[in-house]
Design a protein around this motif. Structure first.
Motif, PDB file in Angstrom:
ATOM      1  N   ASP A   8      30.752  46.137  46.610  1.00  0.00           N
ATOM      2  CA  ASP A   8      31.641  45.465  47.280  1.00  0.00           C
ATOM      3  C   ASP A   8      31.375  45.289  48.793  1.00  0.00           C
ATOM      4  N   PRO A  41      31.077  38.644  46.549  1.00  0.00           N
ATOM      5  CA  PRO A  41      32.142  39.586  45.775  1.00  0.00           C
ATOM      6  C   PRO A  41      33.359  39.051  46.224  1.00  0.00           C
ATOM      7  N   ASP A  42      33.598  38.260  47.311  1.00  0.00           N
ATOM      8  CA  ASP A  42      35.027  37.649  47.500  1.00  0.00           C
ATOM      9  C   ASP A  42      35.216  36.397  46.619  1.00  0.00           C
ATOM     10  N   LYS A  96      35.888  37.798  43.223  1.00  0.00           N
ATOM     11  CA  LYS A  96      37.435  38.336  43.007  1.00  0.00           C
ATOM     12  C   LYS A  96      38.343  37.014  43.175  1.00  0.00           C
ATOM     13  N   ARG A 140      46.646  39.301  33.671  1.00  0.00           N
ATOM     14  CA  ARG A 140      46.741  38.471  35.006  1.00  0.00           C
ATOM     15  C   ARG A 140      48.145  37.739  35.077  1.00  0.00           C
ATOM     16  N   ARG A 161      45.964  43.658  43.634  1.00  0.00           N
ATOM     17  CA  ARG A 161      45.053  42.441  43.879  1.00  0.00           C
ATOM     18  C   ARG A 161      43.925  42.636  43.040  1.00  0.00           C
ATOM     19  N   PRO A 162      43.022  41.355  42.916  1.00  0.00           N
ATOM     20  CA  PRO A 162      41.715  41.494  41.873  1.00  0.00           C
ATOM     21  C   PRO A 162      40.756  42.456  42.724  1.00  0.00           C
ATOM     22  N   SER A 163      40.194  43.364  41.761  1.00  0.00           N
ATOM     23  CA  SER A 163      39.014  44.053  42.100  1.00  0.00           C
ATOM     24  C   SER A 163      37.621  43.545  41.290  1.00  0.00           C
ATOM     25  N   LEU A 164      36.706  44.304  41.888  1.00  0.00           N
ATOM     26  CA  LEU A 164      35.394  44.194  41.102  1.00  0.00           C
ATOM     27  C   LEU A 164      35.548  44.838  39.720  1.00  0.00           C
ATOM     28  N   ASP A 165      36.329  45.740  39.480  1.00  0.00           N
ATOM     29  CA  ASP A 165      36.400  46.121  38.039  1.00  0.00           C
ATOM     30  C   ASP A 165      37.176  45.220  37.380  1.00  0.00           C
ATOM     31  N   ASP A 166      38.124  44.119  37.834  1.00  0.00           N
ATOM     32  CA  ASP A 166      38.688  43.343  37.009  1.00  0.00           C
ATOM     33  C   ASP A 166      37.838  42.100  36.919  1.00  0.00           C
ATOM     34  N   VAL A 167      36.792  41.779  37.797  1.00  0.00           N
ATOM     35  CA  VAL A 167      35.891  40.982  37.516  1.00  0.00           C
ATOM     36  C   VAL A 167      34.738  41.115  36.141  1.00  0.00           C
TER      37      VAL A 167
END
Length: 335
Positions: free
Chosen positions: A201, A221-222, A225, A269, A298-304
């Motif tokens: 990130d 990354p942005d 997310k 979500r 808030r969304p993270s890379l783990d969520d992605v």
């Protein structure tokens, strides 16, 4: 933008019916940092081995700085620098001796090799350690020397394969600063492999998320997310609940989507996570499967990763597969 790396449909199989790469495709522009993000065994290191001419793919094509890795491996090796997971420095030599030797191996004259070594020692803050044997270096100092060795011959493409693995937090932060500084060099393209979400990130200008030997998502990354509109709602139970009543209870709630149940944890979500929590908890209580804990983020890379791979990043670690085998110890480019 000219591509510093272009790989298309890479496939690599290992004995035991292990498919390390399954049609992986990536591009890297000159002056860009591409983060190859994935758990151990996802295919990251096998990709690096192919692009650095250490392993032949079973299918697909790849070119580095315009040179085909199969047809012109000699030219590829002249334009790349490699920082492997294992240090390639000679532990019995000093930092300065390692750098001078690396420069001489690339055909640089003695005086010029010494000047280049001094430049890199200063750039990476290695002056005080320059005359000490590498075996006396701390982990962080040795990694800075590894990066310096990879840059001795001014490569066009630098491969950083898990560069902060095993470092303590202070050394890791220092290495992050060094890599971020390299990002300002428009003549240098960097392929960074990592299984640290925060590292990807922070450092990567663009990400390719790898799972099971292929790229499952790609973008900044942005932007990745940002595709996950709203909030992430995470629930936990003391033990794995029955899936049917959980899904039945949550399926009746408006505005809740992308529900993924992974053992004792659930992720979903919601447009407004804080507003959704009371209804979620009430529905689960009524269904007889009350949650032990709930968080909203808030969304993270783990969520992605969860969205595209269907599982949490931590659960995807497949250490022990062919891709997690020992890495070559060479640091730098061709020797």
């Amino acid at each position: 933008m000219a591509h510093a790396i272009e790989a298309d449909g890479l496939v690599k199989n290992y004995p035991g019916d292990v498919r390390a790469l399954d049609g992986l495709s990536i591009t890297l522009g000159q002056g860009e940092i591409l983060g190859l993000l994935g758990p151990n065994g996802a295919g990251k290191s096998t990709t690096v081995k192919i692009l650095t001419t250490l392993v032949r793919p079973d299918a697909g094509t790849a070119a580095v700085a315009g040179h085909d890795v199969l047809r012109r491996p000699d030219r590829v090796r002249r334009v790349i620098g490699v920082v492997s997971q294992r240090s390639g420095a000679d532990p019995e030599a000093t930092g300065r001796e390692n750098l001078v030797l690396q420069a001489r191996l690339y055909g640089t004259g003695g005086a010029q090799a010494r000047r280049r070594a001094d430049e890199l020692l200063e750039r990476f803050g290695l002056g005080e350690a320059a005359s000490r044997k590498v075996k006396t270096y701390s982990g962080g100092t040795r990694r800075r020397l590894d990066v310096a060795l990879g840059l001795v011959h001014r490569p066009r493409v630098l491969f950083l394969d898990e560069p902060t693995t095993g470092l303590d937090p202070e050394a890791r932060a220092s290495m992050w600063a060094e890599i971020a500084a390299l990002a300002g060099d428009e003549a240098l393209a960097i392929l960074l492999t990592t299984h640290y979400l925060d590292e990807a990130d922070r450092l990567a200008r663009r990400l390719a998320i790898v799972d099971r030997g292929g790229v499952v998502a790609e973008g900044t990354p942005d932007a990745l997310k940002g595709e996950l509109r709203g909030d992430a709602v995470h629930l936990e139970w003391g033990e794995t609940p029955e899936e049917a009543p959980v899904r039945a209870a949550l399926g009746r709630l408006p505005g809740l989507r992308d529900v993924v149940l992974d053992g004792p944890r659930l992720s979903a979500r919601a447009d407004d996570g804080a507003a959704a929590v009371p209804a979620v908890l009430a529905a689960l209580d009524q269904a007889g499967v009350p949650a032990a804990a709930v968080t909203v983020a808030r969304p993270s890379l783990d969520d992605v990763y969860l969205r595209y791979a269907g599982r949490r990043f931590a659960q995807a670690d497949t250490a022990g597969t062919a891709d997690a085998a020992a890495e070559p110890a060479a640091t730098g480019g061709a020797r």
